[in-house]
Write a protein that holds these residues in place. Structure first.
Motif, mmCIF file in Angstrom:
data_model
loop_
_atom_site.group_PDB
_atom_site.id
_atom_site.type_symbol
_atom_site.label_atom_id
_atom_site.label_comp_id
_atom_site.label_asym_id
_atom_site.label_seq_id
_atom_site.Cartn_x
_atom_site.Cartn_y
_atom_site.Cartn_z
ATOM 1 N N VAL A 43 -13.312 42.288 18.204
ATOM 2 C CA VAL A 43 -12.690 40.968 18.078
ATOM 3 C C VAL A 43 -13.054 40.273 16.767
ATOM 4 C CG1 VAL A 43 -12.496 38.680 19.131
ATOM 5 C CG2 VAL A 43 -12.587 40.711 20.579
ATOM 6 N N THR A 44 -14.321 40.245 16.431
ATOM 7 C CA THR A 44 -14.768 39.498 15.254
ATOM 8 C C THR A 44 -14.096 39.961 13.962
ATOM 9 O OG1 THR A 44 -16.894 39.085 16.336
ATOM 10 C CG2 THR A 44 -16.777 38.687 13.969
ATOM 11 N N PRO A 45 -14.081 41.263 13.636
ATOM 12 C CA PRO A 45 -13.452 41.670 12.370
ATOM 13 C C PRO A 45 -11.960 41.319 12.300
ATOM 14 C CG PRO A 45 -14.767 43.466 13.252
ATOM 15 C CD PRO A 45 -14.719 42.408 14.295
ATOM 16 N N THR A 46 -11.250 41.526 13.394
ATOM 17 C CA THR A 46 -9.818 41.223 13.415
ATOM 18 C C THR A 46 -9.578 39.732 13.285
ATOM 19 O OG1 THR A 46 -9.430 43.142 14.820
ATOM 20 C CG2 THR A 46 -7.684 41.489 14.729
ATOM 21 N N ALA A 47 -10.320 38.938 14.024
ATOM 22 C CA ALA A 47 -10.141 37.485 13.975
ATOM 23 C C ALA A 47 -10.456 36.933 12.586
ATOM 24 C CB ALA A 47 -11.023 36.817 15.028
ATOM 25 N N VAL A 48 -11.516 37.425 11.969
ATOM 26 C CA VAL A 48 -11.889 36.947 10.633
ATOM 27 C C VAL A 48 -10.833 37.345 9.609
ATOM 28 C CG1 VAL A 48 -13.571 37.204 8.761
ATOM 29 C CG2 VAL A 48 -14.355 36.831 11.090
ATOM 30 N N MET A 49 -10.372 38.594 9.666
ATOM 31 C CA MET A 49 -9.369 39.042 8.697
ATOM 32 C C MET A 49 -8.072 38.256 8.850
ATOM 33 S SD MET A 49 -8.198 42.817 7.730
ATOM 34 C CE MET A 49 -7.264 43.117 6.265
ATOM 35 N N TRP A 50 -7.614 38.065 10.084
ATOM 36 C CA TRP A 50 -6.377 37.320 10.311
ATOM 37 C C TRP A 50 -6.531 35.871 9.875
ATOM 38 C CZ3 TRP A 50 -3.045 38.559 15.158
ATOM 39 C CH2 TRP A 50 -2.679 39.906 15.140
ATOM 40 N N ALA A 51 -7.677 35.258 10.173
ATOM 41 C CA ALA A 51 -7.889 33.855 9.795
ATOM 42 C C ALA A 51 -7.905 33.694 8.275
ATOM 43 C CB ALA A 51 -9.196 33.339 10.392
ATOM 44 N N TYR A 54 -4.287 34.341 6.973
ATOM 45 C CA TYR A 54 -3.404 33.225 7.322
ATOM 46 C C TYR A 54 -3.673 32.021 6.418
ATOM 47 C CZ TYR A 54 -1.024 29.595 9.930
ATOM 48 O OH TYR A 54 -0.200 28.553 10.277
ATOM 49 N N ALA A 55 -4.940 31.670 6.252
ATOM 50 C CA ALA A 55 -5.294 30.509 5.423
ATOM 51 C C ALA A 55 -4.857 30.705 3.971
ATOM 52 C CB ALA A 55 -6.799 30.262 5.489
ATOM 53 N N GLN A 56 -5.076 31.886 3.441
ATOM 54 C CA GLN A 56 -4.696 32.143 2.050
ATOM 55 C C GLN A 56 -3.180 32.148 1.866
ATOM 56 O OE1 GLN A 56 -6.840 35.512 0.225
ATOM 57 N NE2 GLN A 56 -8.308 35.279 1.897
ATOM 58 N N ARG A 62 -0.391 33.963 -1.332
ATOM 59 C CA ARG A 62 -1.041 35.176 -1.831
ATOM 60 C C ARG A 62 -2.473 35.235 -1.318
ATOM 61 N NH1 ARG A 62 0.281 34.668 -8.191
ATOM 62 N NH2 ARG A 62 -1.015 36.506 -8.269
ATOM 63 N N THR A 63 -2.929 36.448 -1.033
ATOM 64 C CA THR A 63 -4.333 36.642 -0.681
ATOM 65 C C THR A 63 -5.096 36.949 -1.970
ATOM 66 O OG1 THR A 63 -4.056 39.005 -0.317
ATOM 67 C CG2 THR A 63 -3.728 37.566 1.602
ATOM 68 N N ILE A 64 -6.406 37.048 -1.872
ATOM 69 C CA ILE A 64 -7.213 37.375 -3.056
ATOM 70 C C ILE A 64 -6.797 38.724 -3.631
ATOM 71 C CG2 ILE A 64 -9.555 37.936 -3.827
ATOM 72 C CD1 ILE A 64 -10.556 35.820 -1.806
ATOM 73 N N GLY A 65 -6.584 39.695 -2.764
ATOM 74 C CA GLY A 65 -6.160 41.019 -3.213
ATOM 75 C C GLY A 65 -4.804 40.990 -3.894
ATOM 76 N N GLN A 85 6.228 33.325 10.480
ATOM 77 C CA GLN A 85 6.441 34.579 9.777
ATOM 78 C C GLN A 85 5.112 35.256 9.425
ATOM 79 O OE1 GLN A 85 8.962 32.887 6.646
ATOM 80 N NE2 GLN A 85 10.392 34.563 7.059
ATOM 81 N N ILE A 86 4.140 34.467 9.029
ATOM 82 C CA ILE A 86 2.834 35.014 8.661
ATOM 83 C C ILE A 86 2.180 35.684 9.865
ATOM 84 C CG2 ILE A 86 0.497 34.439 7.899
ATOM 85 C CD1 ILE A 86 1.801 32.158 6.229
ATOM 86 N N VAL A 87 2.181 34.999 11.013
ATOM 87 C CA VAL A 87 1.564 35.547 12.223
ATOM 88 C C VAL A 87 2.319 36.786 12.685
ATOM 89 C CG1 VAL A 87 1.085 35.083 14.656
ATOM 90 C CG2 VAL A 87 0.573 33.349 12.939
ATOM 91 N N LYS A 88 3.638 36.722 12.668
ATOM 92 C CA LYS A 88 4.459 37.864 13.076
ATOM 93 C C LYS A 88 4.187 39.073 12.179
ATOM 94 C CE LYS A 88 9.033 37.916 14.665
ATOM 95 N NZ LYS A 88 10.442 37.574 14.479
#
Length: 129
Positions: A43-51, A54-56, A62-65, A85-88
């Motif tokens: 849960v933690t890795p997925t939640a952190v990556m998605w959060a 989403y914020a970026q 754009r994300t940092i990458g 759209q971002i969540v989907k």
């Protein structure tokens, strides 16, 4: 692999590295409250990556990458993606899209790598800037 596809892969690896570093910090804080190893592994890795993603994407599209690789995620008409759209896009990419890649790899190269199946579903496109 097409040029945009290579850049997308490198951008994803950069985002994964940033997310892994953030996950380590979050996990350190949560270890005292949540004792379940399964939670910390799944849960933690997925939640952190998605959060983070989403914020970026909400702030700059754009994300940092993606910034590092000179890419941007937009709607077909050039506007920024909506929250839905971002969540989907994230949910489809991390679930069904993986199986589609294994079945039909050529679909991931349509339009020079700018339009993956999860982009088609969410109505977004990746462009070089």
């Amino acid at each position: 692999m097409k040029t945009i596809t290579k850049k997308r892969f490198k951008a994803y690896l950069i985002d994964l590295a940033v997310s892994t570093a953030a996950t380590a910090g979050v996990e350190y804080l949560l270890r005292k409250k949540i004792k379940s190893e399964a939670f910390h592994a799944l849960v933690t890795p997925t939640a952190v990556m998605w959060a983070l993603e989403y914020a970026q994407l909400r702030n700059s599209g754009r994300t940092i990458g993606y910034k590092t690789m000179g890419l941007a995620i937009e709607n077909a008409d050039g506007t920024e993606p909506t929250p839905g759209q971002i969540v989907k896009r994230m949910a489809y990419r991390d679930t069904i899209s993986t199986f589609q890649y294994l079945k039909d790899r050529e679909a991931f190269e349509s339009q020079g790598g700018a339009l993956f199946p999860h982009d088609r579903i969410s109505g977004t496109v990746v462009k070089e800037q």
